[in-house]
Design an enzyme around this catalytic site. Structure first.
Site, mmCIF file in Angstrom:
data_model
loop_
_atom_site.group_PDB
_atom_site.id
_atom_site.type_symbol
_atom_site.label_atom_id
_atom_site.label_comp_id
_atom_site.label_asym_id
_atom_site.label_seq_id
_atom_site.Cartn_x
_atom_site.Cartn_y
_atom_site.Cartn_z
ATOM 1 C CG HIS A 100 -5.552 -16.549 6.174
ATOM 2 N ND1 HIS A 100 -5.978 -15.271 6.492
ATOM 3 C CD2 HIS A 100 -4.244 -16.600 6.529
ATOM 4 C CE1 HIS A 100 -4.969 -14.585 7.002
ATOM 5 N NE2 HIS A 100 -3.900 -15.368 7.044
ATOM 6 C CG HIS A 102 -0.842 -19.711 7.747
ATOM 7 N ND1 HIS A 102 -0.012 -19.072 6.846
ATOM 8 C CD2 HIS A 102 -1.520 -18.732 8.393
ATOM 9 C CE1 HIS A 102 -0.178 -17.754 6.956
ATOM 10 N NE2 HIS A 102 -1.084 -17.526 7.888
HETATM 11 P P1 5GP Z 1 -1.281 -13.864 7.908
HETATM 12 O O1 5GP Z 1 -0.011 -13.085 8.094
HETATM 13 O O2 5GP Z 1 -2.476 -12.939 7.777
HETATM 14 O O3 5GP Z 1 -1.498 -14.966 8.900
HETATM 15 O O4 5GP Z 1 -1.113 -14.618 6.536
HETATM 16 C C1 5GP Z 1 -1.266 -14.010 5.305
HETATM 17 C C2 5GP Z 1 -0.519 -14.854 4.331
HETATM 18 O O5 5GP Z 1 -0.970 -14.523 3.028
HETATM 19 C C3 5GP Z 1 0.991 -14.633 4.350
HETATM 20 O O6 5GP Z 1 1.645 -15.863 4.636
HETATM 21 C C4 5GP Z 1 1.308 -14.108 2.947
HETATM 22 O O7 5GP Z 1 2.510 -14.614 2.434
HETATM 23 C C5 5GP Z 1 0.104 -14.577 2.145
HETATM 24 N N1 5GP Z 1 -0.254 -13.701 1.040
HETATM 25 C C6 5GP Z 1 -0.389 -12.350 1.071
HETATM 26 N N2 5GP Z 1 -0.749 -11.891 -0.134
HETATM 27 C C7 5GP Z 1 -0.844 -12.979 -0.951
HETATM 28 C C8 5GP Z 1 -1.166 -13.137 -2.329
HETATM 29 O O8 5GP Z 1 -1.454 -12.187 -3.067
HETATM 30 N N3 5GP Z 1 -1.148 -14.402 -2.826
HETATM 31 C C9 5GP Z 1 -0.851 -15.488 -2.042
HETATM 32 N N4 5GP Z 1 -0.866 -16.697 -2.626
HETATM 33 N N5 5GP Z 1 -0.540 -15.377 -0.728
HETATM 34 C C10 5GP Z 1 -0.537 -14.128 -0.203
#
Ligand code: 5GP
Ligand code: ZN
Length: 114
Positions: A100, A102
């Site tokens: 993903h 951001h």
């Molecule tokens: P990472 O830490 O892997 O770069 O980003 C994961 C992101 O997914 C985090 O910013 C977290 O807030 C978001 N996230 C985790 N679970 C969910 C969810 O169930 N729904 C949404 N909309 N975002 C999520």
């Protein structure tokens, strides 16, 4: 992927605020926003991380770039600037093992990130 939160969102098994969707990509509001605009751009195909990109699936990066440009314009952050971030692996801060991007904007970004 049965236990993947983003696959569940893509399959509408758990709710999310969907901002954009096409055949290959979905964009949702992050549940824990770190900026006034904080979207997640997610390929619908389960790809664990940027390390899994190869010549057979690299087209998705073009599509995500197009969607990022479109959403940056729609959110009026295209001119002021924004940040597109791909956390990768444990030390990179990746907490969801489904690729993903951001898209963060609406405030001044500092560097380096923590
Ligand atoms: P990472 O830490 O892997 O770069 O980003 C994961 C992101 O997914 C985090 O910013 C977290 O807030 C978001 N996230 C985790 N679970 C969910 C969810 O169930 N729904 C949404 N909309 N975002 C999520
Ligand atoms: Zn997944």
């Amino acid at each position: 992927m049965m236990d993947c939160v983003f696959c569940k969102i893509i399959n509408k098994e758990i709710p999310a605020k969907v901002i954009y969707e096409d055949e290959e990509v979905i964009a949702i509001n992050d549940i824990n926003p770190q900026a006034p605009i904080h979207l997640l751009l997610i390929p619908k195909k389960h790809i664990a991380s940027i390390m899994e990109i190869n010549k057979d699936n690299a087209e998705i990066l073009k599509q995500i770039t197009k969607v990022a440009q479109h959403l940056a314009r729609e959110s009026s952050i295209d001119k002021k600037g924004f940040r597109l971030v791909v956390n990768t692996g444990e030390e990179g801060g990746q907490t969801v093992n489904h690729l993903h991007f951001h898209l963060l904007g609406g405030r001044f970004m500092t560097w380096p990130p923590g």
